[in-house]
Scaffold this active site. Structure first.
Site, mmCIF file in Angstrom:
data_model
loop_
_atom_site.group_PDB
_atom_site.id
_atom_site.type_symbol
_atom_site.label_atom_id
_atom_site.label_comp_id
_atom_site.label_asym_id
_atom_site.label_seq_id
_atom_site.Cartn_x
_atom_site.Cartn_y
_atom_site.Cartn_z
ATOM 1 N N LYS A 150 0.848 -1.195 0.000
ATOM 2 C CA LYS A 150 0.000 0.000 0.000
ATOM 3 C C LYS A 150 0.884 1.245 0.000
ATOM 4 O O LYS A 150 1.740 1.407 0.859
ATOM 5 C CB LYS A 150 -0.899 0.045 1.234
ATOM 6 C CG LYS A 150 -1.923 1.171 1.120
ATOM 7 C CD LYS A 150 -2.668 1.438 2.409
ATOM 8 C CE LYS A 150 -1.928 2.367 3.337
ATOM 9 N NZ LYS A 150 -1.684 3.722 2.782
ATOM 10 N N GLY A 154 7.076 4.582 8.414
ATOM 11 C CA GLY A 154 6.210 5.723 8.709
ATOM 12 C C GLY A 154 6.432 6.181 10.134
ATOM 13 O O GLY A 154 7.530 6.048 10.674
ATOM 14 N N VAL A 209 2.196 4.940 14.413
ATOM 15 C CA VAL A 209 1.581 3.859 13.637
ATOM 16 C C VAL A 209 2.419 2.575 13.746
ATOM 17 O O VAL A 209 1.870 1.481 13.749
ATOM 18 C CB VAL A 209 1.358 4.278 12.164
ATOM 19 C CG1 VAL A 209 0.823 3.113 11.341
ATOM 20 C CG2 VAL A 209 0.374 5.445 12.093
ATOM 21 N N GLY A 210 3.736 2.713 13.910
ATOM 22 C CA GLY A 210 4.580 1.530 14.128
ATOM 23 C C GLY A 210 4.100 0.703 15.313
ATOM 24 O O GLY A 210 4.048 -0.534 15.254
ATOM 25 N N GLU A 233 10.357 0.695 10.166
ATOM 26 C CA GLU A 233 11.328 1.757 9.884
ATOM 27 C C GLU A 233 10.621 3.053 10.267
ATOM 28 O O GLU A 233 9.731 3.504 9.539
ATOM 29 C CB GLU A 233 11.595 1.709 8.381
ATOM 30 C CG GLU A 233 12.500 2.747 7.870
ATOM 31 C CD GLU A 233 13.893 2.408 8.220
ATOM 32 O OE1 GLU A 233 14.427 3.126 9.070
ATOM 33 O OE2 GLU A 233 14.413 1.436 7.668
ATOM 34 N N CYS A 253 13.359 10.697 7.614
ATOM 35 C CA CYS A 253 13.265 10.044 8.921
ATOM 36 C C CYS A 253 14.561 10.202 9.702
ATOM 37 O O CYS A 253 14.551 10.251 10.919
ATOM 38 C CB CYS A 253 12.917 8.584 8.741
ATOM 39 S SG CYS A 253 13.886 7.781 7.481
HETATM 40 P P1 NAI Z 1 1.869 7.610 8.930
HETATM 41 O O1 NAI Z 1 2.710 6.760 9.794
HETATM 42 O O2 NAI Z 1 0.464 7.864 9.332
HETATM 43 O O3 NAI Z 1 1.809 7.013 7.437
HETATM 44 C C1 NAI Z 1 2.730 6.117 6.864
HETATM 45 C C2 NAI Z 1 1.983 5.014 6.141
HETATM 46 O O4 NAI Z 1 1.225 4.272 7.093
HETATM 47 C C3 NAI Z 1 0.982 5.498 5.101
HETATM 48 O O5 NAI Z 1 0.949 4.593 4.022
HETATM 49 C C4 NAI Z 1 -0.334 5.442 5.875
HETATM 50 O O6 NAI Z 1 -1.455 5.312 5.045
HETATM 51 C C5 NAI Z 1 -0.127 4.205 6.711
HETATM 52 N N1 NAI Z 1 -0.959 4.132 7.925
HETATM 53 C C6 NAI Z 1 -1.435 5.151 8.683
HETATM 54 N N2 NAI Z 1 -2.180 4.664 9.700
HETATM 55 C C7 NAI Z 1 -2.164 3.314 9.593
HETATM 56 C C8 NAI Z 1 -2.769 2.260 10.334
HETATM 57 N N3 NAI Z 1 -3.532 2.488 11.407
HETATM 58 N N4 NAI Z 1 -2.548 0.986 9.926
HETATM 59 C C9 NAI Z 1 -1.777 0.721 8.854
HETATM 60 N N5 NAI Z 1 -1.208 1.687 8.107
HETATM 61 C C10 NAI Z 1 -1.384 2.971 8.470
HETATM 62 O O7 NAI Z 1 2.646 8.971 8.721
HETATM 63 P P2 NAI Z 1 2.059 10.351 8.143
HETATM 64 O O8 NAI Z 1 0.724 10.664 8.747
HETATM 65 O O9 NAI Z 1 2.127 10.306 6.676
HETATM 66 O O10 NAI Z 1 3.127 11.369 8.710
HETATM 67 C C11 NAI Z 1 3.079 11.737 10.086
HETATM 68 C C12 NAI Z 1 4.468 11.839 10.653
HETATM 69 O O11 NAI Z 1 5.110 10.573 10.604
HETATM 70 C C13 NAI Z 1 5.418 12.756 9.908
HETATM 71 O O12 NAI Z 1 5.254 14.081 10.279
HETATM 72 C C14 NAI Z 1 6.734 12.211 10.302
HETATM 73 O O13 NAI Z 1 7.086 12.707 11.563
HETATM 74 C C15 NAI Z 1 6.495 10.716 10.404
HETATM 75 N N6 NAI Z 1 6.894 9.992 9.188
HETATM 76 C C16 NAI Z 1 8.056 9.277 9.178
HETATM 77 C C17 NAI Z 1 8.483 8.666 8.029
HETATM 78 C C18 NAI Z 1 9.749 7.897 7.960
HETATM 79 O O14 NAI Z 1 10.380 7.884 6.913
HETATM 80 N N7 NAI Z 1 10.127 7.193 9.008
HETATM 81 C C19 NAI Z 1 7.740 8.776 6.774
HETATM 82 C C20 NAI Z 1 6.509 9.485 6.894
HETATM 83 C C21 NAI Z 1 6.130 10.074 8.064
#
Ligand code: NAI
Ligand code: MG
Length: 492
Positions: free
Chosen positions: A187, A240, A244-245, A263, A297
């Site tokens: 996804k 992400g 959510v992790g 990650e 990240c």
């Molecule tokens: P997120 O963690 O919500 O999204 C990342 C992925 O997880 C997306 O594909 C999203 O649809 C999916 N996701 C969200 N909720 C989920 C759930 N309950 N179950 C399964 N999958 C789920 O991150 P978001 O909202 O895009 O960004 C928020 C913050 O997260 C950012 O401001 C940043 O601090 C951090 N982040 C860190 C990243 C990294 O590279 N480690 C990448 C993106 C965001």
């Protein structure tokens, strides 16, 4: 506009076909430079996840073309796909820029979607090379037996990726899965669904059997959660937020104990000592924070500078930040595009307000850029202290926070005082000190006199709440392998 919007693929990719979602629902993908909708994309939820998982399971079944294929066949398919991605790289670079906001930068630059594509191609070719070199061991056990291990593909893998490097995260995820012979339900982020769908066209064109790669566009709490909870998925890989992790780990426990690799976020320290080459250190600190609109990240978002050079070093940082050219992604002089969407823009703006409120000094920027598009001014805060929210939480924007330290012991303790442990930087000319710091800092990667040096041959991942497992390199393969022991008696 270079990309022909009418021709963008917007459907789901299941069993080598592009299909509409079961519900027929769609959602918009937005260009963050203009705040305008680019196109409507098919929205997957749990019903589509079920169809995709069934297709991936069938593709993984014994006797299927994928399971019967020689390892060298997987290698060749991956190389073919790499060639097709290279053929279409300009289109992909422009589509990525349009959907994500990052600048298109010409050859030779160290930022922008051209660099992303370089790394994508490298990743496919690197893991293609591994496909026919995944080897078990023979083990000398007691008695007249031959004991050996087989490294088997783990099965159907669910993969959930973010938006900051959409196509590169797609590559990081599917490459080791394909090299080991797994099948995939991936996804994309709802913020950036477009480039992976074009890559799916190329997966089909390369000749991968149906069901080996399935790609869904959709939201986390619906499609993402359905993947992480699915009873017929053997492993989930997630990149992400740390928040959510935690959920992904929980979903695994609530369902079938699928293997989990994570990650996640970071608040990585960058340490600059007074014996460093200050220009080299300032370049590293600058890239380490401002790369990709600050949406990394591993961003070096806590910049610790030794008190004896603090003022001089701050000046160098200011000089560099002022040279950043904020603008739309297709303007050739742009070095910093907009933040990915309104949600992220609002988050960064909240942190800017918080930093000011808590008494940090704004040296550069500190506000939005212009009044249209999700642009944020490159910002430098000084006089930042460890207790401030901007020194503790991941901002994920172009906001540099500079802190002051005096001694090695002190800075080691402060650098490690975080729930994260993804990256770190150390700038010093003293080799012994550099090595001591490399050992003392609890983080998955320590860059010495540099930052953000990426190569898919070296592992990447986090200590503590920055994640579980390592991606890339040979280590990255182990997330996709089950070890099977086979024992055979030898004739007496
Ligand atoms: P997120 O963690 O919500 O999204 C990342 C992925 O997880 C997306 O594909 C999203 O649809 C999916 N996701 C969200 N909720 C989920 C759930 N309950 N179950 C399964 N999958 C789920 O991150 P978001 O909202 O895009 O960004 C928020 C913050 O997260 C950012 O401001 C940043 O601090 C951090 N982040 C860190 C990243 C990294 O590279 N480690 C990448 C993106 C965001
Ligand atoms: Mg978008």
């Amino acid at each position: 506009m270079p990309v022909d919007i009418e021709k963008i693929e917007t459907r789901l990719f299941i069993n080598n076909e592009f299909v509409n979602s079961v519900s027929g629902k769609t959602f918009p993908s937005v260009n963050p430079a203009t705040e305008e909708v680019i196109c409507q994309v098919q929205e997957a939820d749990s019903a589509d996840v079920d169809v995709a998982v069934a297709s991936a399971r069938k593709a993984f079944s014994l006797g299927s073309p994928w399971r019967e294929m020689n390892a060298s066949g997987r290698r060749d398919l991956m190389l073919k796909l790499a060639s097709l991605l290279e053929r279409d790289r300009v289109y992909l670079e422009e589509l990525e820029a349009l959907d994500n906001g990052k600048p298109v930068a010409a050859h030779g630059k160290s930022y922008g979607t051209h660099v992303d594509l370089n790394l994508v191609l490298q990743c496919f070719r690197y893991y293609a090379g591994h496909a026919d070199k995944i080897e078990g061991k023979t083990i000398p056990i007691d008695g007249k037996f031959l004991s050996m291990t087989l490294h088997e593909p783990i099965g159907v893998v669910g993969q959930i990726i973010p938006w900051n490097f959409p196509l590169l995260m797609f590559a990081w995820k599917i490459c080791p899965a394909l090299a080991t012979g797994c099948t995939v339900v991936l996804k994309t982020s709802e913020k950036t669904p477009l480039t992976a769908l074009h890559a799916c066209k190329l997966i089909k064109e390369a000749g991968f059997p149906p069901g080996v790669v399935n790609v869904l566009s959709g939201f986390g709490p619906t499609a993402g959660k359905a993947i992480a909870l699915h009873m017929d998925i053997d492993k989930v890989a997630f990149t992400g937020s740390t928040k959510v992790g935690h959920l992904i780990q929980q979903y695994s426990a609530e369902s079938n104990l699928k293997r989990v690799t994570l990650e996640l976020g970071g608040k990585s320290p960058m340490l600059v000592f007074d014996d460093a080459d200050l220009d080299q250190a300032a370049d590293a600190a600058h890239v380490g924070l401002f790369l990709n609109q600050g949406q990394c990240c591993c961003a070096g978002s806590r910049l610790f500078v030794q008190d004896t050079i603090y003022d001089a070093f701050v000046e160098k940082c200011i000089e560099r930040a002022k040279k950043i050219k904020v603008g739309p992604q297709f303007d050739e002089s742009t070095t910093q595009g907009p933040q990915v969407d309104k949600i992220q823009f609002d988050t960064v703006m909240r942190y800017l307000a918080k930093g000011k409120e808590e008494g940090a000094t704004v040296k550069v920027g500190g506000d939005r850029h212009g009044d249209k598009g999700y642009y944020v001014q490159p910002t430098i805060f000084t006089d930042v202290t460890d207790e401030m929210v901007i020194a503790k939480e991941e901002i994920f924007g172009p906001v540099m926070s500079i802190l002051k330290f005096s001694t090695v012991e002190e800075v080691i303790e402060r650098a490690n005082k975080t729930m994260y442990g993804l990256g770190a930087g150390v700038c010093t000319r003293d080799v012994g000190r550099a090595l001591r710091l490399a050992k003392s800092i609890r983080a998955g990667t320590v860059w010495i006199n540099s930052y953000d040096v990426f190569d898919c041959a070296q592992p990447f991942g986090g200590f503590k709440q920055s994640g579980i497992g390592r991606e890339l390199g040979e280590y990255g393969l182990f997330n996709y392998i089950e070890v099977k022991t086979v024992v055979i008696p030898i004739d007496k």
